[in-house]
Every structure is written in structure tokens, then in C-alpha cells.
Design a protein around this motif. Sequence first.
Motif, mmCIF file in Angstrom:
data_model
loop_
_atom_site.group_PDB
_atom_site.id
_atom_site.type_symbol
_atom_site.label_atom_id
_atom_site.label_comp_id
_atom_site.label_asym_id
_atom_site.label_seq_id
_atom_site.Cartn_x
_atom_site.Cartn_y
_atom_site.Cartn_z
ATOM 1 N N LYS A 176 0.813 -1.218 0.000
ATOM 2 C CA LYS A 176 0.000 0.000 0.000
ATOM 3 C C LYS A 176 0.845 1.267 0.000
ATOM 4 O O LYS A 176 0.339 2.351 -0.295
ATOM 5 C CB LYS A 176 -0.903 0.026 1.241
ATOM 6 C CG LYS A 176 -1.934 -1.071 1.263
ATOM 7 C CD LYS A 176 -3.329 -0.477 1.352
ATOM 8 C CE LYS A 176 -4.350 -1.589 1.461
ATOM 9 N NZ LYS A 176 -5.579 -1.317 0.787
ATOM 10 N N LYS A 177 2.084 1.157 0.409
ATOM 11 C CA LYS A 177 2.990 2.313 0.437
ATOM 12 C C LYS A 177 4.347 1.873 -0.081
ATOM 13 O O LYS A 177 4.714 0.708 0.045
ATOM 14 C CB LYS A 177 3.148 2.832 1.878
ATOM 15 C CG LYS A 177 1.905 3.443 2.475
ATOM 16 C CD LYS A 177 1.661 4.844 1.945
ATOM 17 C CE LYS A 177 0.344 5.414 2.470
ATOM 18 N NZ LYS A 177 -0.033 6.657 1.784
ATOM 19 N N PRO A 178 5.118 2.820 -0.640
ATOM 20 C CA PRO A 178 6.455 2.440 -1.117
ATOM 21 C C PRO A 178 7.375 2.065 0.049
ATOM 22 O O PRO A 178 7.216 2.565 1.164
ATOM 23 C CB PRO A 178 6.963 3.705 -1.828
ATOM 24 C CG PRO A 178 6.097 4.817 -1.352
ATOM 25 C CD PRO A 178 4.794 4.224 -0.904
ATOM 26 N N LEU A 179 8.324 1.204 -0.233
ATOM 27 C CA LEU A 179 9.192 0.680 0.829
ATOM 28 C C LEU A 179 10.004 1.789 1.506
ATOM 29 O O LEU A 179 10.209 1.761 2.722
ATOM 30 C CB LEU A 179 10.127 -0.399 0.270
ATOM 31 C CG LEU A 179 9.433 -1.670 -0.258
ATOM 32 C CD1 LEU A 179 10.466 -2.669 -0.787
ATOM 33 C CD2 LEU A 179 8.563 -2.329 0.797
ATOM 34 N N TRP A 180 10.493 2.769 0.730
ATOM 35 C CA TRP A 180 11.296 3.849 1.345
ATOM 36 C C TRP A 180 10.490 4.569 2.416
ATOM 37 O O TRP A 180 11.020 4.962 3.466
ATOM 38 C CB TRP A 180 11.802 4.845 0.298
ATOM 39 C CG TRP A 180 10.734 5.689 -0.352
ATOM 40 C CD1 TRP A 180 10.132 5.463 -1.564
ATOM 41 C CD2 TRP A 180 10.107 6.888 0.178
ATOM 42 N NE1 TRP A 180 9.183 6.431 -1.810
ATOM 43 C CE2 TRP A 180 9.146 7.317 -0.770
ATOM 44 C CE3 TRP A 180 10.270 7.631 1.354
ATOM 45 C CZ2 TRP A 180 8.349 8.448 -0.581
ATOM 46 C CZ3 TRP A 180 9.469 8.771 1.548
ATOM 47 C CH2 TRP A 180 8.530 9.157 0.578
ATOM 48 N N GLN A 181 9.172 4.732 2.165
ATOM 49 C CA GLN A 181 8.345 5.481 3.108
ATOM 50 C C GLN A 181 8.098 4.670 4.383
ATOM 51 O O GLN A 181 8.209 5.183 5.498
ATOM 52 C CB GLN A 181 7.018 5.870 2.450
ATOM 53 C CG GLN A 181 6.239 6.872 3.280
ATOM 54 C CD GLN A 181 4.946 7.305 2.616
ATOM 55 O OE1 GLN A 181 4.365 6.574 1.820
ATOM 56 N NE2 GLN A 181 4.494 8.507 2.928
ATOM 57 N N ILE A 182 7.788 3.392 4.212
ATOM 58 C CA ILE A 182 7.565 2.526 5.372
ATOM 59 C C ILE A 182 8.835 2.486 6.231
ATOM 60 O O ILE A 182 8.786 2.616 7.453
ATOM 61 C CB ILE A 182 7.183 1.099 4.912
ATOM 62 C CG1 ILE A 182 5.895 1.137 4.079
ATOM 63 C CG2 ILE A 182 7.026 0.174 6.111
ATOM 64 C CD1 ILE A 182 5.560 -0.162 3.367
ATOM 65 N N LYS A 183 9.965 2.355 5.565
ATOM 66 C CA LYS A 183 11.244 2.253 6.286
ATOM 67 C C LYS A 183 11.557 3.537 7.061
ATOM 68 O O LYS A 183 11.845 3.505 8.259
ATOM 69 C CB LYS A 183 12.357 1.944 5.274
ATOM 70 C CG LYS A 183 13.755 1.912 5.863
ATOM 71 C CD LYS A 183 14.742 1.402 4.813
ATOM 72 C CE LYS A 183 16.171 1.465 5.302
ATOM 73 N NZ LYS A 183 16.708 2.820 5.363
ATOM 74 N N GLY A 184 11.487 4.683 6.385
ATOM 75 C CA GLY A 184 11.829 5.953 7.024
ATOM 76 C C GLY A 184 10.883 6.304 8.158
ATOM 77 O O GLY A 184 11.304 6.790 9.215
ATOM 78 N N VAL A 185 9.599 6.050 7.955
ATOM 79 C CA VAL A 185 8.615 6.327 9.001
ATOM 80 C C VAL A 185 8.902 5.453 10.217
ATOM 81 O O VAL A 185 8.912 5.923 11.354
ATOM 82 C CB VAL A 185 7.173 6.074 8.489
ATOM 83 C CG1 VAL A 185 6.188 5.995 9.654
ATOM 84 C CG2 VAL A 185 6.748 7.174 7.530
ATOM 85 N N TYR A 186 9.167 4.184 9.967
ATOM 86 C CA TYR A 186 9.410 3.283 11.106
ATOM 87 C C TYR A 186 10.665 3.706 11.877
ATOM 88 O O TYR A 186 10.673 3.748 13.106
ATOM 89 C CB TYR A 186 9.528 1.824 10.659
ATOM 90 C CG TYR A 186 9.513 0.902 11.859
ATOM 91 C CD1 TYR A 186 8.329 0.638 12.526
ATOM 92 C CD2 TYR A 186 10.692 0.361 12.364
ATOM 93 C CE1 TYR A 186 8.301 -0.150 13.665
ATOM 94 C CE2 TYR A 186 10.676 -0.435 13.508
ATOM 95 C CZ TYR A 186 9.479 -0.692 14.154
ATOM 96 O OH TYR A 186 9.460 -1.461 15.288
ATOM 97 N N GLU A 187 11.715 4.027 11.147
ATOM 98 C CA GLU A 187 12.966 4.421 11.806
ATOM 99 C C GLU A 187 12.767 5.661 12.674
ATOM 100 O O GLU A 187 13.089 5.663 13.872
ATOM 101 C CB GLU A 187 14.039 4.685 10.741
ATOM 102 C CG GLU A 187 14.536 3.420 10.065
ATOM 103 C CD GLU A 187 15.390 3.670 8.818
ATOM 104 O OE1 GLU A 187 16.224 2.828 8.490
ATOM 105 O OE2 GLU A 187 15.198 4.712 8.148
#
Length: 247
Positions: A126-137
Motif C-alpha cells: 500500500k505504500k512504497p518501501l522507502w516510506q515505510i522504512k523511514g517512518v518506522y525508523e
Amino acid sequence: MELVTDGLVLREVKVGEADKILTILSPQLGIISASARGSRRLKSKLFSGCGLFCYSEFTLTSGRNSWFVQQATVKKVFHGIGASVGGMALAAYLAELTSFLPITDQEGPRQLRLLLNCFYLISEQKKPLWQIKGVYELRTMTLNGYMPQLLCCRDCHAYEGDGFLLEYQGGALLCRDCCARENKTPNLDAGSLMAVRYVCLVEDEKIFSFDLNEKSIPLFSRVAEEYTLYQMERPVKSLGFYHSVVQ
Ligand SMILES: [Zn+2]
């Protein structure tokens, strides 16, 4: 003592013929290690609920140094995570990062919700991987007491401008002019700074509701990752694999 808790399986280590030791994120207990005896046998009642990245209700008993899984009932399986190598690599990185955090029962529920949300977004693409990663970090750093000081430049209190440095040590922000005075180079443009501020400060429900233009994405990604690794003070091995499969 017997205890029932929900938990997300972050890591599994095979032991002996049919056993596993699981690292589980539980809202009440934080990060725990639990032995799941016989769980690798297909016929075991623990087989499904103890799978990697599985969200289950666990019945645990406490031993001298560790927990033992007595029952595991599946609540959610993120089938789509395995559908792409990039998704799998990101899930492994987020799980490893989480397993190193000193999570207590204070942050446990929010950390678990955030990670479940990320796994869902990876699984459903549902979201691009870069966004999921940066948000989680960045959000994880915020939840665990490492929120950077994002309001304005540390030295001149400038709020806006094209070019800010987020310092990893201390988490201060410096504007382009104040950077120049100290021979430092900005690592954020206006767009990526706005995204960093957004992710650290917005309420939980809206955390993924932002866009970023193409040229700001690499800046956002790099600062989120480097800031996080700096605070962790240890390497996160699965990150290398993520970068080998995702540009
Ligand atoms: Zn300044």
C-alpha cells in the motif's frame, strides 16, 4: 506462572530437531525470548502461530531464564510479505531493529501497533518501501526517547530555508548559514525536513499521510537511516541485504 499475551514474532532460531527460540514483541512484556518446543513439526499445535512475522496470542510459562510457549493462536499472518524480495528484506530489517530496542511496557503497545501497521503496508503493497522504512525508523526513535530537536536552527532559531543539517549526535538542527560557519554541510532540503518533522510529530493515525518529491526522497531516507543507526550504537545486519535488493 502462566501468562497470556499477544505478540509478533520478530526472529526465529532453530534449535535441535524440531524446536525454535523465538524473539517476540509483546505489548505487556516488551521484547522477550521464548522457547517453542516441537514447533517445527508440521503436526505441532504451535506450528502456525510460531511462524516468523506471525501475530499470535501466546500462552507462556516462565522458566528460570526464559519463557516457554505452551499455546499459540494465530491472529494475523502477513502473507504478502514474502511476495517480494524487497518486502521480505524490509520486514527482516524492521524486525531486527526492533529486537535491539529496550522496549518496556510503556512503549510496548505503540511500538507493536506501529510495526503491525508497517507489516500490513508491506504485505498489501500500500505504500512504497522507502516510506515505510523511514517512518518506522524515525517514529521508533521518537517513541524510544531519541526525538531530534526539529523546531528550528539550534543557533539562530531559523525555522525555514533550503538546507538544514540534522546532527546525528545530539539531534540538533542547523540552518545553512550556521552550517557554513562551522564548515558543515546540510543533509536535508526543505521537503525532506518537512517530512522528518511530520513523521516525528504527527499523531499516530496520520503518520503515512505525506508525499515527498523525487529529489527529496533520498535525503529523507538517508537521514532517517543514519540517525537511527547512530542512536542504536550497533550494526543491524539485515540492512545490508535490504540495500542489496532495494535501490
Ligand atoms: Zn541558523
